[in-house]
Design a protein around this motif. Structure first.
Motif, PDB file in Angstrom:
ATOM      1  N   MET A 121      -7.958  37.315  30.845  1.00 33.14           N
ATOM      2  CA  MET A 121      -9.078  36.851  31.676  1.00 33.14           C
ATOM      3  C   MET A 121      -8.962  37.332  33.127  1.00 33.14           C
ATOM      4  N   LEU A 122      -7.786  37.779  33.521  1.00 33.61           N
ATOM      5  CA  LEU A 122      -7.658  38.312  34.876  1.00 33.61           C
ATOM      6  C   LEU A 122      -8.222  39.729  34.949  1.00 33.61           C
ATOM      7  N   ARG A 123      -8.242  40.409  33.816  1.00 29.48           N
ATOM      8  CA  ARG A 123      -8.804  41.754  33.780  1.00 29.48           C
ATOM      9  C   ARG A 123     -10.307  41.733  33.517  1.00 29.48           C
ATOM     10  N   CYS A 124     -10.737  40.759  32.727  1.00 23.84           N
ATOM     11  CA  CYS A 124     -12.134  40.701  32.281  1.00 23.84           C
ATOM     12  C   CYS A 124     -13.099  40.625  33.466  1.00 23.84           C
ATOM     13  N   ILE A 125     -14.175  41.399  33.360  1.00 23.42           N
ATOM     14  CA  ILE A 125     -15.201  41.357  34.415  1.00 23.42           C
ATOM     15  C   ILE A 125     -16.494  40.694  33.895  1.00 23.42           C
ATOM     16  N   PHE A 126     -16.400  40.105  32.723  1.00 21.95           N
ATOM     17  CA  PHE A 126     -17.515  39.346  32.137  1.00 21.95           C
ATOM     18  C   PHE A 126     -18.805  40.172  32.053  1.00 21.95           C
ATOM     19  N   CYS A 127     -18.609  41.423  31.647  1.00 23.02           N
ATOM     20  CA  CYS A 127     -19.770  42.322  31.540  1.00 23.02           C
ATOM     21  C   CYS A 127     -20.554  42.081  30.255  1.00 23.02           C
ATOM     22  N   GLY A 128     -19.898  41.527  29.250  1.00 24.29           N
ATOM     23  CA  GLY A 128     -20.590  41.239  27.989  1.00 24.29           C
ATOM     24  C   GLY A 128     -20.653  42.405  27.016  1.00 24.29           C
ATOM     25  N   LEU A 129     -19.987  43.519  27.326  1.00 23.81           N
ATOM     26  CA  LEU A 129     -20.058  44.680  26.428  1.00 23.81           C
ATOM     27  C   LEU A 129     -19.378  44.408  25.086  1.00 23.81           C
ATOM     28  N   CYS A 130     -18.340  43.584  25.096  1.00 23.50           N
ATOM     29  CA  CYS A 130     -17.659  43.253  23.833  1.00 23.50           C
ATOM     30  C   CYS A 130     -18.634  42.521  22.907  1.00 23.50           C
ATOM     31  N   GLU A 131     -19.404  41.616  23.477  1.00 24.45           N
ATOM     32  CA  GLU A 131     -20.393  40.863  22.694  1.00 24.45           C
ATOM     33  C   GLU A 131     -21.435  41.809  22.096  1.00 24.45           C
ATOM     34  N   GLU A 132     -21.875  42.761  22.910  1.00 21.34           N
ATOM     35  CA  GLU A 132     -22.891  43.708  22.438  1.00 21.34           C
ATOM     36  C   GLU A 132     -22.354  44.617  21.349  1.00 21.34           C
ATOM     37  N   CYS A 134     -20.021  44.022  19.091  1.00 21.06           N
ATOM     38  CA  CYS A 134     -19.529  43.386  17.860  1.00 21.06           C
ATOM     39  C   CYS A 134     -20.567  43.449  16.730  1.00 21.06           C
ATOM     40  N   PRO A 135     -20.214  44.068  15.598  1.00 25.86           N
ATOM     41  CA  PRO A 135     -21.173  44.168  14.490  1.00 25.86           C
ATOM     42  C   PRO A 135     -21.214  42.897  13.636  1.00 25.86           C
ATOM     43  N   LYS A 136     -20.280  41.970  13.870  1.00 27.91           N
ATOM     44  CA  LYS A 136     -20.171  40.774  13.021  1.00 27.91           C
ATOM     45  C   LYS A 136     -20.627  39.502  13.727  1.00 27.91           C
ATOM     46  N   GLU A 137     -21.178  39.656  14.918  1.00 24.99           N
ATOM     47  CA  GLU A 137     -21.570  38.482  15.720  1.00 24.99           C
ATOM     48  C   GLU A 137     -20.412  37.490  15.803  1.00 24.99           C
ATOM     49  N   ALA A 138     -19.246  38.049  16.103  1.00 30.15           N
ATOM     50  CA  ALA A 138     -18.028  37.221  16.104  1.00 30.15           C
ATOM     51  C   ALA A 138     -17.612  36.795  17.500  1.00 30.15           C
ATOM     52  N   ILE A 139     -18.042  37.523  18.506  1.00 28.04           N
ATOM     53  CA  ILE A 139     -17.603  37.171  19.869  1.00 28.04           C
ATOM     54  C   ILE A 139     -18.821  36.982  20.770  1.00 28.04           C
ATOM     55  N   PHE A 140     -18.804  35.888  21.519  1.00 24.70           N
ATOM     56  CA  PHE A 140     -19.928  35.587  22.420  1.00 24.70           C
ATOM     57  C   PHE A 140     -19.422  35.067  23.755  1.00 24.70           C
ATOM     58  N   LEU A 141     -20.090  35.466  24.824  1.00 26.37           N
ATOM     59  CA  LEU A 141     -19.835  34.876  26.134  1.00 26.37           C
ATOM     60  C   LEU A 141     -21.052  34.056  26.557  1.00 26.37           C
ATOM     61  N   THR A 142     -22.221  34.534  26.127  1.00 24.32           N
ATOM     62  CA  THR A 142     -23.468  33.920  26.589  1.00 24.32           C
ATOM     63  C   THR A 142     -23.693  32.536  25.989  1.00 24.32           C
ATOM     64  N   LYS A 143     -23.087  32.279  24.834  1.00 26.81           N
ATOM     65  CA  LYS A 143     -23.344  30.997  24.168  1.00 26.81           C
ATOM     66  C   LYS A 143     -22.394  29.911  24.628  1.00 26.81           C
ATOM     67  N   SER A 144     -21.249  30.294  25.185  1.00 28.14           N
ATOM     68  CA  SER A 144     -20.200  29.288  25.369  1.00 28.14           C
ATOM     69  C   SER A 144     -20.438  28.342  26.550  1.00 28.14           C
ATOM     70  N   LYS A 145     -20.952  28.875  27.644  1.00 29.07           N
ATOM     71  CA  LYS A 145     -21.120  28.062  28.870  1.00 29.07           C
ATOM     72  C   LYS A 145     -19.799  27.413  29.289  1.00 29.07           C
ATOM     73  N   LEU A 146     -18.693  28.005  28.891  1.00 27.77           N
ATOM     74  CA  LEU A 146     -17.377  27.476  29.263  1.00 27.77           C
ATOM     75  C   LEU A 146     -16.862  28.233  30.480  1.00 27.77           C
ATOM     76  N   LEU A 147     -16.100  27.538  31.298  1.00 30.50           N
ATOM     77  CA  LEU A 147     -15.524  28.195  32.478  1.00 30.50           C
ATOM     78  C   LEU A 147     -14.067  28.528  32.203  1.00 30.50           C
ATOM     79  N   VAL A 148     -13.624  29.665  32.731  1.00 28.56           N
ATOM     80  CA  VAL A 148     -12.200  29.986  32.671  1.00 28.56           C
ATOM     81  C   VAL A 148     -11.542  29.202  33.808  1.00 28.56           C
ATOM     82  N   LYS A 149     -10.670  28.277  33.412  1.00 29.94           N
ATOM     83  CA  LYS A 149     -10.122  27.346  34.414  1.00 29.94           C
ATOM     84  C   LYS A 149      -9.087  28.016  35.312  1.00 29.94           C
ATOM     85  N   PRO A 150      -9.046  27.634  36.579  1.00 32.94           N
ATOM     86  CA  PRO A 150      -8.037  28.205  37.471  1.00 32.94           C
ATOM     87  C   PRO A 150      -6.632  27.736  37.103  1.00 32.94           C
TER      88      PRO A 150
END
Ligand code: SF4
Ligand code: SF4
Length: 177
Positions: A121-132, A134-150
């Motif tokens: 999560m320190l490297r991630c820039i939350f661009c969402g490309l991984c979600e786009e 994924c052919p299996k709809e297995a990973i989502f950022l837009t649905k979670s509404k979760l925060l990465v805690k400090p």
């Protein structure tokens, strides 16, 4: 003497080097003007909130912490194809693929699954490309509404399957659908 300043907007501002008046020299009107602006802000709607007690409304396109999805039967959707890792510009995703064994059909939807799946999560820039990607709809950022805690330690930002895969109950309740 006048100095001509050209702003980026194309509008010109003329700066005149004139002698200061008495009121300008004592600065009092400028101080009062400044105080009035400050007092006005007391009565305006505050831009800040008392986080974490108060939380802002998430935008519909907000990208939060990733979640690895399960299907409606509670089986992990990820097939460890690696497309998300390949599309990640920050090289934040790593995984180890494994083959599903007999009797594990209830755990993993596909014949291959990720035995290890980690996101830094320190490297991630939350661009969402991984979600786009994924052919299996297995990973989502837009649905979670979760925060990465400090956190204080760097290792705590390596999120493994224990933090990423949604619970069977959430999957069955279609919480993230
Ligand atoms: S959101 Fe972007 S940077 Fe973060 S893991 Fe996915 S592809 Fe990589
Ligand atoms: S999350 Fe999606 S893209 Fe990434 S390995 Fe799993 S199935 Fe492939």
């Amino acid at each position: 003497m006048s100095i001509e300043k050209i702003s980026l907007s194309g509008r010109k501002t003329e700066v005149v080097d004139k002698t200061m008046t008495f009121s300008e020299k004592i600065y009092l009107p400028a101080v009062v003007k400044g105080l009035i602006i400050t007092i006005k802000h007391f009565f305006k709607k505050k831009a800040t909130i008392q986080y974490p007690e108060q939380q802002r409304e998430f935008s519909p396109v907000y990208r939060g912490q990733h979640v690895l999805m399960r299907d409606e039967h509670g089986r992990e959707r990820c097939t460890a194809c690696g497309l998300c890792a390949l599309s990640c510009p920050a090289e934040a995703i790593t995984m180890v693929a494994a083959e599903r064994k007999k009797g594990e059909e209830d755990l993993y939807r596909e014949e291959k699954y990720a035995s290890v799946y980690e996101i830094n999560m320190l490297r991630c820039i939350f661009c969402g490309l991984c979600e786009e990607a994924c052919p299996k709809e297995a990973i989502f950022l837009t649905k979670s509404k979760l925060l990465v805690k400090p956190k204080l330690e760097r290792e705590d930002f390596i999120y493994g399957k224990d933090k990423l895969v949604i619970s069977v109950e959430d999957a069955k309740a279609r919480k993230y659908d």
